[in-house]
Design a protein around this motif. Structure first.
Motif, mmCIF file in Angstrom:
data_model
loop_
_atom_site.group_PDB
_atom_site.id
_atom_site.type_symbol
_atom_site.label_atom_id
_atom_site.label_comp_id
_atom_site.label_asym_id
_atom_site.label_seq_id
_atom_site.Cartn_x
_atom_site.Cartn_y
_atom_site.Cartn_z
ATOM 1 N N GLU A 84 31.928 31.494 34.055
ATOM 2 C CA GLU A 84 32.572 32.122 35.219
ATOM 3 C C GLU A 84 33.023 31.097 36.254
ATOM 4 O O GLU A 84 33.944 31.348 37.033
ATOM 5 C CB GLU A 84 31.613 33.124 35.888
ATOM 6 N N ILE A 87 36.883 30.233 36.240
ATOM 7 C CA ILE A 87 37.893 31.041 36.936
ATOM 8 C C ILE A 87 37.731 30.915 38.450
ATOM 9 O O ILE A 87 38.714 30.814 39.190
ATOM 10 C CB ILE A 87 37.886 32.522 36.450
ATOM 11 N N LEU A 88 36.476 30.844 38.904
ATOM 12 C CA LEU A 88 36.260 30.680 40.346
ATOM 13 C C LEU A 88 36.795 29.321 40.794
ATOM 14 O O LEU A 88 37.445 29.207 41.840
ATOM 15 C CB LEU A 88 34.765 30.814 40.675
ATOM 16 N N ARG A 91 40.700 29.360 40.873
ATOM 17 C CA ARG A 91 41.202 30.089 42.046
ATOM 18 C C ARG A 91 41.103 29.218 43.287
ATOM 19 O O ARG A 91 42.038 29.137 44.090
ATOM 20 C CB ARG A 91 40.379 31.379 42.242
ATOM 21 N N ARG A 101 46.270 43.460 42.112
ATOM 22 C CA ARG A 101 45.743 44.223 40.978
ATOM 23 C C ARG A 101 46.353 45.621 40.980
ATOM 24 O O ARG A 101 45.782 46.566 41.528
ATOM 25 C CB ARG A 101 44.214 44.273 41.046
ATOM 26 N N ARG A 129 43.305 41.928 46.660
ATOM 27 C CA ARG A 129 41.953 41.385 46.827
ATOM 28 C C ARG A 129 42.014 39.940 47.305
ATOM 29 O O ARG A 129 42.688 39.110 46.692
ATOM 30 C CB ARG A 129 41.249 41.475 45.459
ATOM 31 N N TYR A 136 31.388 35.335 47.596
ATOM 32 C CA TYR A 136 31.580 34.562 46.366
ATOM 33 C C TYR A 136 31.454 33.062 46.603
ATOM 34 O O TYR A 136 31.019 32.325 45.734
ATOM 35 C CB TYR A 136 32.983 34.826 45.786
ATOM 36 N N ASP A 242 36.688 43.260 43.877
ATOM 37 C CA ASP A 242 36.199 43.132 42.499
ATOM 38 C C ASP A 242 35.711 44.494 42.010
ATOM 39 O O ASP A 242 36.083 44.956 40.930
ATOM 40 C CB ASP A 242 35.056 42.107 42.466
ATOM 41 N N GLU A 274 45.979 37.218 34.775
ATOM 42 C CA GLU A 274 44.903 37.561 33.841
ATOM 43 C C GLU A 274 44.657 39.055 33.830
ATOM 44 O O GLU A 274 44.829 39.733 34.843
ATOM 45 C CB GLU A 274 43.606 36.835 34.229
ATOM 46 N N ILE A 276 42.320 42.196 34.136
ATOM 47 C CA ILE A 276 41.122 42.259 35.003
ATOM 48 C C ILE A 276 39.844 42.448 34.190
ATOM 49 O O ILE A 276 38.752 42.296 34.696
ATOM 50 C CB ILE A 276 41.215 43.336 36.110
HETATM 51 C C1 IPM Z 1 37.212 39.539 37.934
HETATM 52 C C2 IPM Z 1 35.919 39.090 37.285
HETATM 53 C C3 IPM Z 1 35.471 37.779 37.902
HETATM 54 C C4 IPM Z 1 35.212 38.026 39.385
HETATM 55 C C5 IPM Z 1 34.250 37.134 37.234
HETATM 56 C C6 IPM Z 1 34.474 36.876 35.753
HETATM 57 C C7 IPM Z 1 33.828 35.856 37.903
HETATM 58 O O1 IPM Z 1 34.977 40.098 37.406
HETATM 59 O O2 IPM Z 1 38.175 38.750 37.916
HETATM 60 O O3 IPM Z 1 37.273 40.654 38.431
HETATM 61 O O4 IPM Z 1 34.128 38.495 39.762
HETATM 62 O O5 IPM Z 1 36.111 37.771 40.177
#
Ligand code: IPM
Ligand code: MG
Length: 349
Positions: A84, A87-88, A91, A101, A129, A136, A242, A274, A276
């Motif tokens: 994870e 992706i964090l 971003r 979204r 979002r 986070y 989220d 991506e 969701i």
């Molecule tokens: C999302 C996912 C991610 C988030 C995870 C995979 C870190 O749930 O993109 O919604 O929490 O942002």
């Protein structure tokens, strides 16, 4: 030639991303593709969930087509090495603070929705979002209390500049859509949300044509299933966004249908696209995953990062046509495989 970084990742990520890429290639847009390792695949292949070469590729690319990250085999790793974090990290490193979204019910999917058809049919909204702040990214850890107990903590924080820039995107979107903006917070309990609410209200003065409605997150969750048709653009923080976007997806039929775009400005800039949904390890490698969210994410990439609205429209129309024609993966109550669904979309193109 525009460069697309393809970061397929873990679980069903590679399967759905392959279909999205197939659709992009079929359009013959002169795109260049380059693959990068990410998530658990990055950890195994290059020793890190976000290897330097992958980050460099993402920065160099005109758009990032992202699959999914998450792998139960990595759950015991220290947090900084878990999938994870890829992706964090992307971003944050790319400054992708604005996450679009969109959730709408495709004609024919009324029965797949968790809601009654007449309620579900009204869904056509965008959750905006905030993606690089909130609980986070605050300070976090496990500490020991005075009583000797282990205590987990995660700091929630937004500064006014962070709220201002996401709220401004929200007002701009609302202005171009139906002129109504719902801002979702928990200002009755959280100071972070009170500041959020105050700043959003300040910006509202610059947008007299937009009606601003503040709503508490718990109420928003309830309203989303009671009457989703009341929403058009919902702007909210990282955590609430989220949760609410997963909820909205089931209202719209399946989490396998919802794409997303992560942007650092309104358009014409590198973005990350991506589905969701996550890596869904339980069905990975079985050809059961719905590739529509990934395919629709590719359409968003064309629209927002490459300024190619016509092929983006074509992809969206092809998905709609395939669905109306009865193409269904298991999540939609059908039996098509991932590539079978991709074939149906390609045929509709
Ligand atoms: C999302 C996912 C991610 C988030 C995870 C995979 C870190 O749930 O993109 O919604 O929490 O942002
Ligand atoms: Mg999520």
């Amino acid at each position: 030639m525009p460069l697309i970084a393809v970061l397929a990742g873990d679980g069903i990520g590679p399967e759905v991303t392959a279909e999205a890429r197939r659709v992009l290639e079929a359009l013959d847009l002169g795109l260049d593709f380059e693959d990068g390792l990410v998530g658990g695949a990055g950890y195994r292949g290059a020793g890190h969930p976000l290897p330097p070469a992958t980050l460099e590729l993402a920065k160099r690319a005109d758009g990032v087509l992202f699959g999914a990250v998450g792998d139960p085999a990595c759950d015991a790793l220290e947090r900084s090495m878990r999938p994870e974090q890829a992706i964090l990290g992307l971003r944050k490193a790319l400054g992708l603070f604005a996450n679009l979204r969109p959730a709408k019910l495709f004609e024919g999917l009324e029965d797949a929705s968790a809601l009654r058809a007449e309620v579900a049919r009204e869904i056509d909204l965008v959750i905006l979002r905030e993606l690089t702040g909130d609980v986070y990214f605050g300070e976090k850890g496990i500490r020991t209390t005075a009583a000797g107990l282990r205590q987990g903590y995660d700091v929630m924080a937004y500064d006014e500049a962070e709220v201002r820039r996401i709220a401004t995107v929200g007002f701009e979107m609302a202005k171009r859509r139906k002129g109504v903006l719902h801002s979702v917070d928990k200002a009755n309990v959280l100071e972070t949300s009170q500041l959020w609410r105050d700043v959003v209200s300040e910006i509202a003065a610059d947008y007299p044509e937009v009606t601003l409605i503040h709503m508490y997150a718990d109420n928003a969750a309830m309203q989303l299933v009671r009457n989703p048709g009341q929403f058009d653009v919902m702007v909210t923080g990282n955590m609430f966004g989220d949760i609410l976007s997963d909820q909205a997806s089931m209202c719209a039929g399946s989490i396998g249908m919802l794409p997303s775009a992560a942007l650092r400005q309104w358009s014409d800039d590198t973005g990350l696209y991506e589905p969701i949904h996550g890596s869904a390890p339980d069905i990975a490698g079985q050809g059961k995953a719905n590739p529509c969210a990934a395919i629709l994410s590719a359409a968003m990439l064309l629209r927002h990062s490459l300024e190619m609205p016509e092929p983006a429209d074509r992809i969206e129309a092809a998905v709609a046509k395939a669905i109306v024609g009865g193409a269904r993966t298991p999540d939609l109550g059908g039996s098509l495989s991932t590539s079978g669904m991709g074939d149906a979309v390609l045929a509709a193109l």
